[in-house]
Design a protein around this motif. Sequence first.
Motif, PDB file in Angstrom:
ATOM      1  N   LYS A 172      71.866  44.107  50.421  1.00  0.00           N
ATOM      2  CA  LYS A 172      73.150  43.295  51.546  1.00  0.00           C
ATOM      3  C   LYS A 172      73.074  41.785  51.320  1.00  0.00           C
ATOM      4  O   LYS A 172      71.758  41.207  50.746  1.00  0.00           O
ATOM      5  N   SER A 173      74.066  41.016  51.127  1.00  0.00           N
ATOM      6  CA  SER A 173      73.785  39.718  50.773  1.00  0.00           C
ATOM      7  C   SER A 173      73.175  38.951  52.201  1.00  0.00           C
ATOM      8  O   SER A 173      73.204  39.019  53.313  1.00  0.00           O
ATOM      9  N   PRO A 174      72.107  37.494  51.467  1.00  0.00           N
ATOM     10  CA  PRO A 174      71.423  36.468  52.502  1.00  0.00           C
ATOM     11  C   PRO A 174      71.754  36.517  52.773  1.00  0.00           C
ATOM     12  O   PRO A 174      71.786  35.533  54.184  1.00  0.00           O
ATOM     13  N   LYS A 175      73.030  35.740  52.190  1.00  0.00           N
ATOM     14  CA  LYS A 175      73.546  34.450  52.649  1.00  0.00           C
ATOM     15  C   LYS A 175      75.349  35.053  53.825  1.00  0.00           C
ATOM     16  O   LYS A 175      75.313  34.187  54.444  1.00  0.00           O
ATOM     17  N   THR A 176      75.519  36.039  53.670  1.00  0.00           N
ATOM     18  CA  THR A 176      76.635  36.031  54.172  1.00  0.00           C
ATOM     19  C   THR A 176      76.663  37.238  54.566  1.00  0.00           C
ATOM     20  O   THR A 176      77.144  37.569  56.177  1.00  0.00           O
ATOM     21  N   GLY A 177      75.357  38.153  55.062  1.00  0.00           N
ATOM     22  CA  GLY A 177      75.166  39.494  55.548  1.00  0.00           C
ATOM     23  C   GLY A 177      76.504  40.601  55.834  1.00  0.00           C
ATOM     24  O   GLY A 177      75.582  41.584  55.493  1.00  0.00           O
TER      25      GLY A 177
END
Length: 50
Positions: free
Chosen positions: A24-29
């Motif tokens: 899971k990307s921390p910026k976009t989710g």
Amino acid sequence: MAKKSVATLQTGSKRLSKAIKMVKSPKTGAYMFVEAIMDPSKVNDFLNKK
């Protein structure tokens, strides 16, 4: 929880594994896939690494 997948590749005398992990990307989710081809003994380290 990330989804984990491992495939075994055999090319000539070398034995390699392709590991795919969904993170899971921390910026976009959003979820993205990270792929790597490596020695089978290093697969668990790759999958456990955050």
